[in-house]
Design a protein around this motif. Structure first.
Motif, short mmCIF file in Angstrom:
data_model
loop_
_atom_site.label_atom_id
_atom_site.label_comp_id
_atom_site.label_asym_id
_atom_site.label_seq_id
_atom_site.Cartn_x
_atom_site.Cartn_y
_atom_site.Cartn_z
N ARG A 3 0.95 -1.34 0.03
CA ARG A 3 0.13 0.06 -0.08
C ARG A 3 0.90 1.21 0.02
N GLY A 301 -11.41 8.65 5.84
CA GLY A 301 -11.31 7.17 5.96
C GLY A 301 -12.02 6.55 6.91
N ARG A 302 -11.35 5.49 7.65
CA ARG A 302 -12.29 4.67 8.58
C ARG A 302 -12.51 5.59 9.69
N SER A 564 -3.60 0.70 6.15
CA SER A 564 -4.68 1.05 5.45
C SER A 564 -4.35 2.18 4.32
N GLY A 566 -6.20 4.60 1.21
CA GLY A 566 -7.41 5.10 0.93
C GLY A 566 -7.22 6.27 -0.36
N ARG A 586 -15.10 7.97 -1.83
CA ARG A 586 -13.63 7.53 -1.27
C ARG A 586 -13.56 5.74 -1.30
N ASP A 588 -11.40 2.64 0.41
CA ASP A 588 -10.41 2.47 1.59
C ASP A 588 -10.05 0.91 1.83
N VAL A 590 -8.15 -1.89 4.53
CA VAL A 590 -7.72 -2.16 5.91
C VAL A 590 -7.39 -3.36 6.07
N SER A 606 -12.38 -3.52 3.00
CA SER A 606 -12.52 -2.35 2.04
C SER A 606 -14.01 -1.96 2.15
#
Length: 843
Positions: A3, A301-302, A564, A566, A586, A588, A590, A606
């Motif tokens: 990533r 993101g998260r 993660s 994103g 978005r 993402d 993870v 995801s």
């Protein structure tokens, strides 16, 4: 690490797209050319242009510097431009005691992009500010002491030179002190309660009034007036935000719109959750706090559906600035802060800032002492007018006992013991050390394209000291409770984050676009050991308690890791001058790996999170908006009976609202109605109570009203009211309709100050605050409730030139109240009546 490679490649892709955005934007004509061709005077009020947002950006003149010089008749204000630039055209209009000068087809250079403020430059003029009015114009505001100043253009100069004359002074009067230009961290007034934008939170320069969501910014002036030194004290000013029960009263827990914001705390746009911070957040270098209520996964993101709390740090100034403050208060509390800033080179390209804090003393809890030390040096390198590199470092050492508060009994009542009772051994302290290193690069390729790159590395170490105890179960007699004393419990946290945000502006026919493309990479690891021993404590004779004597029993080793990535794209489209559409999404991914002794969970998640919003201005001071957004957060620590990881929890929010500028650039309000649903919440598996299934659902809906800014000169207000109906809507164990814990139905906050503006007592100020929190339930079972409360605060302060003295009174009626609860064994009492005195000096 794949990533991380993808993050770098995506950043390179962003650079490849630069030619697309950097092409000259086709405009609709130059207002300056029209004025010139028609030979129109520049100082008539009828030339005032109320909205210049339609003017093209292709020929913007860049203001590279601001100078204020003393003259016999008043002042000379110089707006410096680059050689060969078009002449600046001022449009002058009186507005009360202010002279407002709008300059079309102009923008501020990167070095002064946040505006310039100069206070008390000469008798008869209180303030001069130069700031960005919108993307295509600059606004100069000259505030007279008693009446409107006058300004005339001095001809024959390439730079714009204005001769400013106060109407109520004579040429013989001399200024009290040397004129001092201050480049501020934001474009608003230094002592204003109103902040019009939140770039660190929203990632663009769009004003809050043009944002389809509820955003509130708490400026440093509010901290100062309230004598606030903790995030709890600051965030109680935010509408719809309440305080949750923290772990051992070491860190901080916040609830927004009924949902926990534990995973939504950021610093300078960086995630600052439990992987990064273990202690209460230090405000010694915080300039302002920005709060976005509701799901914000598209930008960050998260996260939980609650929203985002973003702490923005102070940056170096190009002018020398020193401030030292000392606070002493009840319960032997002492706090010293130092703030130093200025240039390191003659040309000011390299500048520094140093913030430091030392805090020592007790609190109202019996025999509990606390000590913390914080230092944060920052360097800024102005590489060019368009490029700035900022390096920040901070270190925090925090030492204090773990304090789980008091308890609720089996009958649902909070134990009838003094709120000062500490249920443990106050002599054993835990220790937390936190380190953060941040690097930010801001670069503007041209007026239409900019790139912001951020890197951060942080570590934290924590030790519980070996024998600090906490109640861990219910009592058979509601008097003697079981306690567990953890061992040294060493923990280590390490994080690395990287972000690229590319902002481009362009037109497609009549539509004006502000496009934000972002990529983010984040990785974190937490290693720990758990050992403990058990004992009992008599809550009615807590002072006789001694830590358990049995030897420590090893429980487990653990390691939690997360990685993660994103990528997001957002487009804010100006369809008409008064109609904007925001659309984006978005994606993402993870990856988590959680090891707890022999138990291993490796969930991969995801999610795609969209956002759609619209803003309509029927008249200039009023913005109507509606939005739809989603959020997600991985369920990282549980598996189903089949051994499978769970899908992330999801949040879905609908919101409508209205924002009103009651007094232009001074006082604003907002009203929001929202409905948020969180799904995929883990609940007990009806086929096997030893496992869980993701079928739970919770809903929160309500209304929020807030107002902030300056009502009259010297009279500021920061107020809000929220009604929140937050409850369980689906569950296999919790009854449907149960209220979410720590969430009051009604929450009200009011803080207002008034500072005398004239006369021999000018600078004397008064403040008063009322904070009401309704009854709350202490757990999801709704097995016990904690009473609502009203806390009343007050302040008196005096500011004169470089000196300030203040006395703050908190909970002046000495009411007992409870901050929050996390179960029956963790009920946190609030502070009784306190007095804090602060003196500070700037030089």
């Amino acid at each position: 690490m794949n990533r991380l490679y993808l993050f770098v490649l995506t950043g390179l892709f962003s650079l490849v797209t630069i030619p697309v955005f950097s092409a000259d934007v086709q405009g609709r004509g130059s207002a300056k050319e029209n004025l010139k061709q028609n030979n129109i005077s520049y100082s008539a009020a009828d030339l005032f242009l109320k909205d210049t947002s339609h003017i093209a950006q292709s020929n913007l003149t860049r203001v590279t510097g601001v100078e204020v010089n003393q003259t016999e008749s008043g002042l000379e204000l110089i707006l410096k431009t680059e050689a060969g630039s078009e002449r600046l055209v001022p449009l002058i209009l009186p507005e009360g005691n202010d002279l407002v000068i709008d300059i079309l087809d102009a923008t501020l250079a990167f070095s002064i992009r946040n505006g310039v403020t100069e206070t008390n430059p000469t008798p008869g003029i209180n303030k001069i500010t130069v700031s960005k009015a919108n993307e295509n114009s600059i606004r100069v505001r000259i505030t007279g002491a008693n009446q409107t100043p006058s300004a005339e253009v001095v001809p024959g100069r390439d730079d714009l030179v204005l001769s400013v004359t106060p109407q109520d002074t004579t040429a013989q009067e001399e200024p009290d002190e040397q004129i001092d230009i201050i480049a501020t961290g934001q474009a608003d007034d230094e002592d204003s309660y109103l902040v019009p934008a939140a770039r660190s939170l929203l990632k663009t320069d769009v004003e809050l009034r043009d944002t389809p969501g509820a955003v509130q910014v708490i400026p440093q002036e509010v901290f100062k007036d309230q004598g606030a030194a903790t995030a709890r004290e600051v965030l109680r000013n935010t509408t719809g935000v309440t305080i949750g029960k923290s772990t051992g009263d070491r860190d901080e827990a916040f609830i927004i719109r009924g949902f926990s914001a534990e995973n939504g705390v950021f610093r300078n746009g960086f995630r600052d959750d439990l992987f990064s911070t273990r202690a209460a957040r230090e405000l010694g270098n915080i300039e302002r706090v920005e709060v976005l209520r509701g799901p914000a996964a598209i930008l960050f993101g998260r996260s939980d559906p609650a929203g985002i709390i973003n702490f923005v740090t102070e940056k170096p100034t190009r002018e020398t600035f020193y401030e030292i403050a000392f606070t002493a208060g009840s319960f032997d509390f002492y706090r010293t802060t130092i703030d130093l800033s200025g240039p390191l080179t003659k040309n000011g390209e390299l500048a520094y800032r140093l913030n430091a804090t030392y805090e020592n003393g007790g609190n109202f809890r019996d025999d509990v002492d606390e000590e913390r030390f914080f230092v944060a040096p920052t360097l800024s390198w102005q590489i060019s007018d368009d490029t700035e590199l900022v390096l920040e470092f901070s270190f925090l050492d925090d030492e204090q006992p773990i304090d789980n508060g008091i308890v609720a009994l089996s009958n649902g009542e909070v134990a009838d013991i003094p709120f000062s009772t500490f249920l443990g051994n106050p002599d054993i302290e835990g220790s937390i050390d936190e380190n953060r290193t941040e690097l930010t690069l801001d670069h503007r390729f041209n007026d239409n394209l900019s790139l912001r790159t951020l890197l951060r590395y942080s570590t934290a170490t924590e030790s519980h000291g070996g024998t600090t105890s906490g109640i861990t179960g219910e009592s058979e007699d509601d008097q003697n409770f079981p306690v567990t004393a953890p061992g040294d419990l060493p923990q280590f946290f390490e994080t690395f984050a990287a972000q690229n945000d590319l902002t481009g502006k362009f037109n497609t026919g009549p539509l004006e676009h502000t496009v934000l493309l972002g990529v983010e990479y984040f990785t974190a690891v937490n290693t720990f050991t758990i050992e403990s021993r058990t004992g009992t404590i008599d809550i009615f004779n807590a002072s006789a308690f001694e830590s358990p004597d049995e030897g420590f029993e090893f429980i487990a080793n653990g390691e939690f890791t997360t990685e993660s990535f994103g990528i997001f794209l957002q487009d804010q489209i100006a369809i008409l001058d008064n109609l904007q559409l925001v659309i984006g999404g978005r994606f993402d991914t993870v990856d988590d790996r959680n090891i707890f002794d022999d138990f291993i969970v490796e969930p991969d998640s995801s999610a795609f999170t969209p956002r759609v919003g619209i803003v309509y201005q029927p008249i200039e001071p009023v913005s109507l908006y509606a939005s739809f957004s989603q959020s997600f957060f991985p369920s990282s620590f549980s598996i189903s009976a089949d051994g499978e990881a769970f899908e992330p929890t999801e949040g879905t929010a609908f919101e409508i609202g209205v924002k009103t500028e009651i007094i232009k650039d001074k006082l604003s309000s907002s009203l929001a109605l929202f409905d948020i649903t969180q799904t995929n919440i883990l609940t007990e598996d009806p086929d096997d109570p030893n496992f869980e299934i993701a079928t739970g659902e919770q809903n929160s809906q309500g209304i929020e009203l807030d107002i902030q800014g300056e009502i009259l000169p010297g009279w500021n207000v920061f107020a809000g009211y929220a009604f929140i109906d937050a409850k369980v809507t689906e569950d296999n164990v919790i009854p449907v309709g149960n209220r979410l814990f720590n969430v009051p139905e009604n929450n009200f906050n009011l803080w207002t100050t008034y500072k005398l503006q004239k006369g021999s007592l000018a600078g004397l100020g008064f403040g008063a605050g009322v904070f009401f929190v309704d009854e709350r339930t202490g757990d999801l079972d709704n097995s016990f409730f904690i009473d609502g409360f009203t806390r009343v605060d007050a302040a008196i302060y005096y500011e004169r030139e470089k000196y300030r003295a203040a006395v703050n009174f908190r909970n002046i009626f000495n009411d007992d109240f409870l901050i929050g609860a996390d179960d029956r064994q963790e009920v946190q009492p609030g502070e009784p009546f306190e007095v804090l005195g602060t003196v500070s000096v700037k030089f």
